[in-house]
Design a protein around this motif. Structure first.
Motif, PDB file in Angstrom:
ATOM      1  N   GLY A  90     -79.146 -40.144  60.281  1.00 15.12           N
ATOM      2  CA  GLY A  90     -79.339 -39.073  60.556  1.00 15.12           C
ATOM      3  C   GLY A  90     -78.987 -37.706  59.055  1.00 15.12           C
ATOM      4  N   GLU A 140     -80.354 -38.429  51.111  1.00 14.06           N
ATOM      5  CA  GLU A 140     -80.267 -40.083  51.233  1.00 14.06           C
ATOM      6  C   GLU A 140     -82.173 -40.300  51.851  1.00 14.06           C
ATOM      7  OE1 GLU A 140     -78.863 -41.335  55.133  1.00 14.06           O
ATOM      8  OE2 GLU A 140     -78.324 -43.531  53.580  1.00 14.06           O
ATOM      9  N   VAL A 190     -71.180 -31.976  63.175  1.00 19.44           N
ATOM     10  CA  VAL A 190     -72.024 -33.107  62.568  1.00 19.44           C
ATOM     11  C   VAL A 190     -71.758 -33.363  62.291  1.00 19.44           C
ATOM     12  CG1 VAL A 190     -73.795 -32.262  64.420  1.00 19.44           C
ATOM     13  CG2 VAL A 190     -73.763 -30.972  62.352  1.00 19.44           C
ATOM     14  N   VAL A 191     -71.055 -32.411  60.680  1.00 22.06           N
ATOM     15  CA  VAL A 191     -70.510 -32.941  59.227  1.00 22.06           C
ATOM     16  C   VAL A 191     -71.905 -33.580  58.615  1.00 22.06           C
ATOM     17  CG1 VAL A 191     -68.808 -33.925  57.485  1.00 22.06           C
ATOM     18  CG2 VAL A 191     -68.796 -34.076  60.424  1.00 22.06           C
ATOM     19  N   GLY A 213     -76.418 -44.320  57.552  1.00 18.26           N
ATOM     20  CA  GLY A 213     -75.195 -43.280  57.584  1.00 18.26           C
ATOM     21  C   GLY A 213     -74.579 -42.065  57.821  1.00 18.26           C
ATOM     22  N   TYR A 248     -69.409 -40.907  70.478  1.00 22.76           N
ATOM     23  CA  TYR A 248     -68.478 -40.593  69.430  1.00 22.76           C
ATOM     24  C   TYR A 248     -67.470 -40.857  70.139  1.00 22.76           C
ATOM     25  CZ  TYR A 248     -71.558 -37.369  66.248  1.00 22.76           C
ATOM     26  OH  TYR A 248     -72.734 -37.272  65.065  1.00 22.76           O
ATOM     27  N   ARG A 252     -75.959 -41.593  47.186  1.00 25.51           N
ATOM     28  CA  ARG A 252     -74.054 -41.550  47.400  1.00 25.51           C
ATOM     29  C   ARG A 252     -73.390 -42.313  47.676  1.00 25.51           C
ATOM     30  NH1 ARG A 252     -71.367 -38.117  52.202  1.00 25.51           N
ATOM     31  NH2 ARG A 252     -72.417 -39.523  53.634  1.00 25.51           N
ATOM     32  N   ALA A 282     -79.355 -35.889  57.407  1.00 28.75           N
ATOM     33  CA  ALA A 282     -78.760 -33.967  56.695  1.00 28.75           C
ATOM     34  C   ALA A 282     -79.782 -33.155  55.746  1.00 28.75           C
ATOM     35  CB  ALA A 282     -77.782 -34.429  56.121  1.00 28.75           C
ATOM     36  N   VAL A 312     -72.693 -33.745  55.059  1.00 23.13           N
ATOM     37  CA  VAL A 312     -72.481 -33.985  53.839  1.00 23.13           C
ATOM     38  C   VAL A 312     -73.244 -34.842  53.492  1.00 23.13           C
ATOM     39  CG1 VAL A 312     -70.869 -34.414  52.053  1.00 23.13           C
ATOM     40  CG2 VAL A 312     -70.719 -32.705  53.985  1.00 23.13           C
ATOM     41  N   THR A 313     -74.271 -34.897  52.702  1.00 30.72           N
ATOM     42  CA  THR A 313     -74.963 -35.929  51.912  1.00 30.72           C
ATOM     43  C   THR A 313     -75.063 -35.469  50.432  1.00 30.72           C
ATOM     44  OG1 THR A 313     -76.773 -36.877  51.718  1.00 30.72           O
ATOM     45  CG2 THR A 313     -76.967 -34.613  52.281  1.00 30.72           C
ATOM     46  N   ASP A 333     -82.732 -36.117  62.518  1.00 30.32           N
ATOM     47  CA  ASP A 333     -81.959 -35.664  62.530  1.00 30.32           C
ATOM     48  C   ASP A 333     -81.171 -34.537  63.717  1.00 30.32           C
ATOM     49  OD1 ASP A 333     -79.787 -35.418  60.060  1.00 30.32           O
ATOM     50  OD2 ASP A 333     -78.569 -33.691  61.335  1.00 30.32           O
ATOM     51  N   GLY A 380     -81.518 -36.674  67.865  1.00 34.04           N
ATOM     52  CA  GLY A 380     -80.449 -37.148  67.884  1.00 34.04           C
ATOM     53  C   GLY A 380     -81.001 -38.316  68.301  1.00 34.04           C
ATOM     54  N   THR A 381     -79.809 -39.558  67.516  1.00 35.06           N
ATOM     55  CA  THR A 381     -79.731 -41.197  67.609  1.00 35.06           C
ATOM     56  C   THR A 381     -78.440 -41.328  68.186  1.00 35.06           C
ATOM     57  OG1 THR A 381     -81.269 -40.466  65.667  1.00 35.06           O
ATOM     58  CG2 THR A 381     -80.727 -42.560  66.905  1.00 35.06           C
TER      59      THR A 381
HETATM   60  C1  LIG Z   1     -72.197 -37.533  56.632  1.00 37.85           C
HETATM   61  S1  LIG Z   1     -74.081 -36.624  57.214  1.00 37.85           S
HETATM   62  C2  LIG Z   1     -74.471 -37.927  56.591  1.00 37.85           C
HETATM   63  C3  LIG Z   1     -76.198 -37.812  55.350  1.00 37.85           C
HETATM   64  C4  LIG Z   1     -76.956 -39.081  54.857  1.00 37.85           C
HETATM   65  N1  LIG Z   1     -77.025 -40.001  55.982  1.00 37.85           N
HETATM   66  C5  LIG Z   1     -76.010 -39.541  54.426  1.00 37.85           C
HETATM   67  O1  LIG Z   1     -75.402 -40.603  54.346  1.00 37.85           O
HETATM   68  O2  LIG Z   1     -76.268 -38.986  53.209  1.00 37.85           O
HETATM   69  C6  LIG Z   1     -74.378 -37.060  58.782  1.00 37.85           C
HETATM   70  C7  LIG Z   1     -75.715 -36.300  59.367  1.00 37.85           C
HETATM   71  O3  LIG Z   1     -75.770 -36.812  60.852  1.00 37.85           O
HETATM   72  C8  LIG Z   1     -76.647 -36.193  61.661  1.00 37.85           C
HETATM   73  N2  LIG Z   1     -75.868 -36.684  63.033  1.00 37.85           N
HETATM   74  C9  LIG Z   1     -74.947 -36.498  63.709  1.00 37.85           C
HETATM   75  N3  LIG Z   1     -74.464 -37.269  65.280  1.00 37.85           N
HETATM   76  C10 LIG Z   1     -76.114 -37.525  64.950  1.00 37.85           C
HETATM   77  C11 LIG Z   1     -76.797 -38.075  66.234  1.00 37.85           C
HETATM   78  N4  LIG Z   1     -76.263 -37.952  67.105  1.00 37.85           N
HETATM   79  N5  LIG Z   1     -78.595 -38.628  66.077  1.00 37.85           N
HETATM   80  C12 LIG Z   1     -79.022 -37.477  65.193  1.00 37.85           C
HETATM   81  N6  LIG Z   1     -78.575 -37.033  63.421  1.00 37.85           N
HETATM   82  C13 LIG Z   1     -77.132 -36.794  63.879  1.00 37.85           C
HETATM   83  C14 LIG Z   1     -75.840 -34.910  61.342  1.00 37.85           C
HETATM   84  O4  LIG Z   1     -76.489 -33.547  61.655  1.00 37.85           O
HETATM   85  C15 LIG Z   1     -75.518 -34.877  59.825  1.00 37.85           C
HETATM   86  O5  LIG Z   1     -76.485 -33.524  59.084  1.00 37.85           O
END
Ligand SMILES: C[S@@+](CC[C@H](N)C(=O)[O-])C[C@H]1O[C@@H](n2cnc3c(N)ncnc32)[C@H](O)[C@@H]1O
Length: 234
Positions: free
Chosen positions: A104, A110, A67-68, A216, A24, A75, A106, A70-71, A136, A190-191
């Motif tokens: 990711g 998506e 992690v936020v 996304g 990050y 979207r 959520a 939000v989805t 996720d 995690g990715t």
């Molecule tokens: C803002 S949400 C977006 C959800 C969906 N992809 C969308 O665009 O509507 C971000 C998601 O990414 C996940 N996330 C953040 N970092 C991640 C990581 N390194 N590996 C896997 N998931 C991750 C968070 O847990 C969260 O659920």
């Protein structure tokens, strides 16, 4: 100094929760950690780091802040329209099985959006099929995705014809139709955006085995060049 404290906090999160946030952007991490530290009544990040050592609930709150989750369905309506009109017909004509990975995902909105579009595209080809993998790091969000049940107002952005084909109304909620739900695979993982092309759910495959990879959300905070969305065409 603040950087060092953030590093220590990230090590703690990795050890205790198995989540690696080192990809990050540092400014984002620092801003969010500071904001949590203030809300928790800590003088600075060093004091917050000490608090996290003891307080498991605060560690959960910090992870939630980072992690936020939000989805929403459709979207980014423009991107999905482009995908449906210009990308998927071309892919479906070349590949009997369309596979997509949402890294990711959520709570799954998506990924189910993508499933509807893949289903539409593959149905136009004889013998066509599709599969979506949603991963996720946030397990509670993935549980919602697993259930595939959402409040009715959350599907207002879904085009009416798709709503009829893929969603079933159930009181104040909608449920993803069983046959589409069965095509969804979920993975808690995690990715790292720097490594998205080399790792993926499923031991034998990497991102190149997918027709589309949606990053996304899980990529937006990364300092990797792969940030928002990768649609891989083969
Ligand atoms: C803002 S949400 C977006 C959800 C969906 N992809 C969308 O665009 O509507 C971000 C998601 O990414 C996940 N996330 C953040 N970092 C991640 C990581 N390194 N590996 C896997 N998931 C991750 C968070 O847990 C969260 O659920």
């Amino acid at each position: 100094m603040a950087d060092e404290q953030v590093e220590q906090i990230l090590v703690l999160v990795a050890e205790r929760r198995g989540i690696d946030f080192r990809d990050y952007r540092r400014e984002t991490l620092q801003r969010r950690a500071r904001s949590r530290a203030r809300a928790a009544g800590c003088r600075d990040l060093a004091a917050y780091r000490r608090m996290l050592d003891e307080d498991r609930d605060e560690l959960d709150r910090l992870v939630e802040t980072l992690v936020v989750p939000v989805t929403g369905f459709f979207r980014d309506a423009w991107a999905f329209r482009e995908l449906a009109d210009r990308v998927l017909p071309h892919l479906a004509a070349r590949h009997p099985l369309l596979r997509a990975w949402v890294t990711g995902a959520a709570s799954g909105e998506e990924a189910y959006t993508l499933a509807m579009l893949l289903a539409e595209a593959s149905a136009r080809q004889a013998g066509g099929g599709f599969e979506v993998i949603a991963s996720d790091i946030d397990r509670p969000s993935l549980e919602i995705a697993r259930a595939g049940v959402y409040p009715r107002q959350s599907v207002e952005g879904v085009p009416a014809d798709l709503r009829v084909r893929y969603l079933r109304t159930d009181g104040s909620h909608v449920r993803v139709a069983d046959w589409a739900h069965r095509r969804m695979r979920l993975a808690a993982m995690g990715t790292s955006m720097n490594r998205v092309s080399r790792t993926s759910p499923g031991a034998s495959s990497n991102a190149s085995h997918f027709s589309a990879v949606g990053t996304g959300g899980s990529g937006i905070h990364s300092h990797s060049p792969v940030r928002s969305c990768v649609w891989k065409r083969r």
